[in-house]
Enzyme design. Structure first.
Site, PDB file in Angstrom:
ATOM      1  N   PRO A 191       0.786  -1.229   0.000  1.00 18.42           N
ATOM      2  CG  PRO A 191      -0.083  -1.078   2.146  1.00 18.42           C
ATOM      3  CD  PRO A 191       0.558  -2.044   1.190  1.00 18.42           C
ATOM      4  CG  ASN A 192      -0.219   4.266   1.406  1.00 16.26           C
ATOM      5  OD1 ASN A 192      -1.214   4.822   0.949  1.00 16.26           O
ATOM      6  ND2 ASN A 192      -0.222   3.652   2.575  1.00 16.26           N
ATOM      7  CD  GLU A 205      11.127  -7.743   5.040  1.00 16.90           C
ATOM      8  OE1 GLU A 205      11.496  -8.856   5.494  1.00 16.90           O
ATOM      9  OE2 GLU A 205      10.713  -6.814   5.752  1.00 16.90           O
ATOM     10  CB  ALA A 250       1.702  -0.118   6.171  1.00 17.32           C
ATOM     11  NE  ARG A 284      10.522   5.739   8.217  1.00 20.28           N
ATOM     12  CZ  ARG A 284       9.502   5.559   7.372  1.00 20.28           C
ATOM     13  NH1 ARG A 284       9.575   4.597   6.441  1.00 20.28           N
ATOM     14  NH2 ARG A 284       8.434   6.320   7.450  1.00 20.28           N
ATOM     15  CG  HIS A 293      11.358  -2.488   3.909  1.00 17.54           C
ATOM     16  ND1 HIS A 293       9.994  -2.476   3.885  1.00 17.54           N
ATOM     17  CD2 HIS A 293      11.728  -3.653   4.483  1.00 17.54           C
ATOM     18  CE1 HIS A 293       9.544  -3.596   4.434  1.00 17.54           C
ATOM     19  NE2 HIS A 293      10.575  -4.333   4.802  1.00 17.54           N
ATOM     20  NE  ARG A 323       3.929   6.633   1.731  1.00 17.08           N
ATOM     21  CZ  ARG A 323       4.280   5.402   2.070  1.00 17.08           C
ATOM     22  NH1 ARG A 323       4.855   4.607   1.187  1.00 17.08           N
ATOM     23  NH2 ARG A 323       4.065   4.976   3.273  1.00 17.08           N
ATOM     24  CE1 TYR A 375       9.068   4.925   2.724  1.00 20.26           C
ATOM     25  CE2 TYR A 375       7.481   6.723   2.878  1.00 20.26           C
ATOM     26  CZ  TYR A 375       8.002   5.532   3.364  1.00 20.26           C
ATOM     27  OH  TYR A 375       7.460   4.954   4.481  1.00 20.26           O
ATOM     28  CG  ASN A 389       8.421  -2.154  -0.134  1.00 13.84           C
ATOM     29  OD1 ASN A 389       7.936  -2.288   0.995  1.00 13.84           O
ATOM     30  ND2 ASN A 389       8.973  -1.028  -0.544  1.00 13.84           N
TER      31      ASN A 389
HETATM   32  C1  DQA Z   1       8.403   0.864   3.440  1.00 15.18           C
HETATM   33  C2  DQA Z   1       8.573   1.029   4.956  1.00 15.18           C
HETATM   34  C3  DQA Z   1       7.258   0.797   5.675  1.00 15.18           C
HETATM   35  O1  DQA Z   1       7.441   0.962   7.081  1.00 15.18           O
HETATM   36  C4  DQA Z   1       6.221   1.791   5.218  1.00 15.18           C
HETATM   37  O2  DQA Z   1       4.977   1.514   5.821  1.00 15.18           O
HETATM   38  C5  DQA Z   1       6.098   1.857   3.735  1.00 15.18           C
HETATM   39  C6  DQA Z   1       7.289   1.749   2.910  1.00 15.18           C
HETATM   40  C7  DQA Z   1       9.681   1.235   2.669  1.00 15.18           C
HETATM   41  O3  DQA Z   1       9.776   0.854   1.511  1.00 15.18           O
HETATM   42  O4  DQA Z   1      10.558   1.922   3.206  1.00 15.18           O
HETATM   43  O5  DQA Z   1       5.021   2.106   3.214  1.00 15.18           O
HETATM   44  O6  DQA Z   1       8.112  -0.494   3.179  1.00 15.18           O
END
Ligand code: DQA
Length: 155
Positions: A10-11, A98, A77, A107, A100, A18, A23, A74
């Site tokens: 998501p997002n 995985e 959240a 964080r 990120h 964003r 990011y 990825n």
């Molecule tokens: C994320 C890190 C997560 O904590 C966050 O909720 C994201 C992006 C990252 O790529 O840094 O949406 O996965």
């Protein structure tokens, strides 16, 4: 040709707009184009997807059992919340990376725990969009080795 599923949660569709201070300014489409091109050069198919819905991610991970040699994910959240994604990944027998964009360990404390890391072969975080490229390179090397299983099976 082996196919790697690259699944985004998501997002991540808002990447570039964003919280760019966290990011960066690279969009998800730019990451996808770079990855597809790198896959072509390495002889790997890249099936790149993004969803805002947990169940859709679970469906895609199940689909990967039939169609993908490896998964780069990825979960955004859902990393920190989803036993359903952990269970789906546990039923996938290939290598899992995985990724990120941000360094989740630098964080907020709630981002320090990942359900997915329990089943990931490896984790890359904090290297921005380059993390996906590094993950794909590792996938290509691992999937090309005749005894690849020996290296990633323990998890
Ligand atoms: C994320 C890190 C997560 O904590 C966050 O909720 C994201 C992006 C990252 O790529 O840094 O949406 O996965």
């Amino acid at each position: 040709m082996a196919v790697v599923f690259v699944l985004n949660g998501p997002n991540l569709n808002l990447l570039g707009k964003r919280e760019p201070e966290i990011y960066g300014y690279t969009t998800l489409a730019e990451i996808e184009h770079g990855l597809v091109a790198a896959g072509q050069a390495m002889g790997l198919g890249v099936d790149f997807r993004q969803t805002n819905h947990e169940g859709v991610l679970v469906d895609w991970i199940q689909e990967a059992r039939e169609k993908a040699a490896g998964i780069i994910i990825n979960p955004a959240a859902f990393t920190h919340t989803s036993v359903a994604i952990l269970d789906a990944l546990s039923a996938f027998s290939g290598p899992i990376v995985e990724v990120h964009l941000s360094n989740i360990h630098k964080r907020e404390p709630f981002r320090h725990h990942s359900y997915v890391s329990r089943v990931a072969t490896g984790v890359i975080c904090g290297l921005g969009g380059s993390g996906y490229q590094l993950a794909l390179r590792w996938m290509a090397e691992t999937l090309a080795e005749p005894d690849a299983g020996a290296h990633w099976s323990p998890r």
